[in-house]
Design a protein around this motif. Structure first.
Motif, short mmCIF file in Angstrom:
data_model
loop_
_atom_site.label_atom_id
_atom_site.label_comp_id
_atom_site.label_asym_id
_atom_site.label_seq_id
_atom_site.Cartn_x
_atom_site.Cartn_y
_atom_site.Cartn_z
N PHE A 15 0.82 -1.21 0.00
CA PHE A 15 0.00 0.00 0.00
C PHE A 15 0.85 1.26 0.00
O PHE A 15 0.43 2.30 -0.50
N LEU A 16 2.03 1.17 0.57
CA LEU A 16 2.93 2.31 0.56
C LEU A 16 3.25 2.71 -0.88
O LEU A 16 3.24 3.89 -1.23
N TYR A 17 3.52 1.71 -1.70
CA TYR A 17 3.79 1.99 -3.11
C TYR A 17 2.56 2.62 -3.77
O TYR A 17 2.66 3.61 -4.50
N VAL A 146 -4.29 -6.49 6.64
CA VAL A 146 -4.38 -5.64 5.45
C VAL A 146 -4.77 -4.20 5.83
O VAL A 146 -4.06 -3.26 5.45
N PRO A 147 -5.89 -3.98 6.56
CA PRO A 147 -6.16 -2.60 6.98
C PRO A 147 -5.10 -2.03 7.92
O PRO A 147 -4.85 -0.82 7.90
N ILE A 148 -4.46 -2.88 8.74
CA ILE A 148 -3.36 -2.37 9.57
C ILE A 148 -2.22 -1.89 8.69
O ILE A 148 -1.59 -0.85 8.94
N GLY A 149 -1.93 -2.65 7.62
CA GLY A 149 -0.90 -2.22 6.68
C GLY A 149 -1.24 -0.89 6.03
O GLY A 149 -0.38 -0.02 5.87
N LEU A 150 -2.53 -0.71 5.67
CA LEU A 150 -2.97 0.57 5.10
C LEU A 150 -2.85 1.68 6.14
O LEU A 150 -2.42 2.79 5.82
N GLY A 276 -7.93 6.92 9.26
CA GLY A 276 -9.10 6.70 10.11
C GLY A 276 -10.04 5.65 9.52
O GLY A 276 -10.57 4.80 10.24
N SER A 277 -10.22 5.69 8.19
CA SER A 277 -11.10 4.71 7.55
C SER A 277 -10.51 3.31 7.63
O SER A 277 -11.25 2.31 7.65
N ALA A 278 -9.17 3.21 7.68
CA ALA A 278 -8.53 1.90 7.83
C ALA A 278 -8.91 1.26 9.15
O ALA A 278 -9.05 0.03 9.25
N LEU A 279 -9.09 2.07 10.20
CA LEU A 279 -9.53 1.54 11.49
C LEU A 279 -10.95 0.98 11.40
O LEU A 279 -11.26 -0.06 11.99
N VAL A 280 -11.82 1.66 10.65
CA VAL A 280 -13.19 1.17 10.45
C VAL A 280 -13.15 -0.14 9.66
O VAL A 280 -13.87 -1.10 9.98
N TRP A 281 -12.33 -0.17 8.63
CA TRP A 281 -12.16 -1.39 7.83
C TRP A 281 -11.69 -2.54 8.73
O TRP A 281 -12.21 -3.65 8.64
#
Length: 437
Positions: A15-17, A146-150, A276-281
């Motif tokens: 996701f960084l890329y 995956v969301p933690i990675g994001l 923030g949305s990654a936490l919801v995911w």
């Protein structure tokens, strides 16, 4: 914990890329193509790695079914981390000319090869170790990576753009630091993963010398339709998810109006909204894995697709306001559906395929679904907005992918709780699709 840490590392890098492609790579590696075509090339570089995922899945699946899940996990982790760190020291177009984007593409391809094999091994280690009535819950662990990675990727970039290297400093050197930080995560992941025992299902297969000699040929000869339908279920989730994870929303919201953008927000607020949305995911991914143990994987998917269709047309109107809180609300609502169609996927895919070809089955299906779904979703979305002048066309495109995935889900049977060991290979090999024994 081993699977969630490993998956977090892999997807932080991936996701960084994608985020950097939406924020800086067009200027640093593709600038001579002009602003609009450069961003298309930048997003194309995101998508090209997906084309190599099946090759990585073929290799990891073949050897994962022959020599074990654990060895392939460590190998894919090292490959991903090495490619990411090298991107962090890569010279730009201004420094070495056309060789810069060529090297960038080669390193992105290595990321694709790694991702193609890592996910299958991670989910099998989690689900094949789990009690029968907790597979969804245990399978949710690699999924929440995956969301933690994001979250880590977006959060780190937000720190760099807002605090450490704001403005021109981010373009000059700040973007490199998050890529170099991958080294620390690799060490942590390797230490944890080396302590994990091999999957009990593969241990039984190896003890009985029942490894398939040609797992990939067996998979496509006997289960080709299953692979296609299961891949389509993931394609809907992946196409929608890559609105944020593929860097598209980041670019859409931050492109200056004078350069053809429709919103023109600053980078840092957008990255914080994505974080923030990654936490919801993450939360709804965990919820989906848990409730799928109680109501079944298929029913959980049906709820998730329904939520997705109710929120997909809210996303862009809220982003278009340019208000960071409304942007966050739009992303948060959208990622509820993303989580409810993702948390159960590890257990769902594991239960679809027979034990002797399971690594090949889940890895290749996942890779094909990623190509059909997320590979070029940012590129297609960018082209749609440039062509129509409105993001409504993107919402219809994503809705179409969700409807296709919904249909594929309805064609597949729920296999929640089916025995996973090699003693039940005959039962595992039939009955996955309605109307086909």
């Amino acid at each position: 914990m081993a699977t969630v840490i490993g998956t977090t590392i892999e997807w932080y890098d991936f996701f960084l890329y994608a985020s950097a492609a939406g924020l800086v790579f067009a200027q640093l590696f593709f600038a001579p193509a002009g602003p609009q075509f450069a961003i298309l090339l930048s997003f194309a570089s995101v998508g090209i790695s997906f084309l190599f995922r099946p090759f990585g899945a073929f290799l990891a699946g073949h050897f994962g079914d022959k020599i074990g899940r654990k060895a392939m996990l460590v190998l894919t982790l090292i490959l991903m981390g090495s490619a990411t760190m090298l991107i962090g020291v890569l010279p730009t177009y201004e420094q070495i000319g056309v060789l810069a984007p060529v090297l960038l593409l080669l390193l992105r391809i290595l990321q694709g090869l790694s991702t193609g094999g890592e996910w299958g091994g991670a989910v099998l280690m989690a689900v094949e170790h789990a009690p029968d009535d907790k597979r969804g819950r245990m399978g949710a662990f690699p999924q929440i990576g995956v969301p933690i990675g994001l979250l880590l990727a977006s959060g780190t970039l937000a720190l760099m753009t807002g605090v450490v290297s704001p403005g021109d400093a981010f373009l000059e050197w700040g973007w490199r630091i998050p890529f170099l930080l991958s080294f620390v995560l690799i060490i942590v992941g390797l230490v944890v993963r080396r302590t994990v025992e091999e999957s009990p299902v593969f241990t039984q297969i190896a003890e009985r010398k029942q490894q398939s000699k040609t797992p990939i040929l067996t998979l496509f000869r006997k289960h080709w339709l299953l692979v296609i339908l299961a891949a389509l279920t993931f394609a809907g989730n992946n196409a929608a998810g890559y609105m944020t994870t593929g860097g598209y929303l980041q670019n859409y919201a931050t492109t200056p109006v004078e350069d053809g953008g429709l919103v023109g927000m600053e980078r840092t607020p957008v990255l914080l909204a994505v974080s923030g949305s990654a936490l919801v995911w993450l939360l709804f991914t965990w919820i989906a894995g848990n409730i799928s143990d109680k109501i079944g994987r298929r029913n959980t998917y049906i709820i998730g697709w329904s939520v997705f269709l109710c929120t997909v047309f809210l996303l862009f109107p809220l982003v278009n306001t340019g208000n960071v809180w409304l942007v966050f609300i739009g992303l948060a609502l959208f990622t509820i559906g993303n989580g409810l169609t993702y948390g159960q996927q590890a257990a769902y895919f594991t239960e679809l395929f027979p034990a002797s070809i399971r690594y090949s089955g889940v890895s290749i299906t996942y890779a094909i679904g990623a190509i059909l779904g997320g590979a070029f979703a940012p590129l297609i979305s960018t082209w749609l907005v440039q062509t129509t002048g409105s993001a409504t066309s993107v919402a219809f495109y994503i809705a179409g992918m969700i409807v296709i995935a919904f249909g594929a889900t309805l064609l597949l049977r729920d296999r929640t709780g089916i025995p996973l060991g090699p003693d039940h290979e005959a039962e595992q090999s039939v009955g996955q699709i309605y109307g086909i024994k």
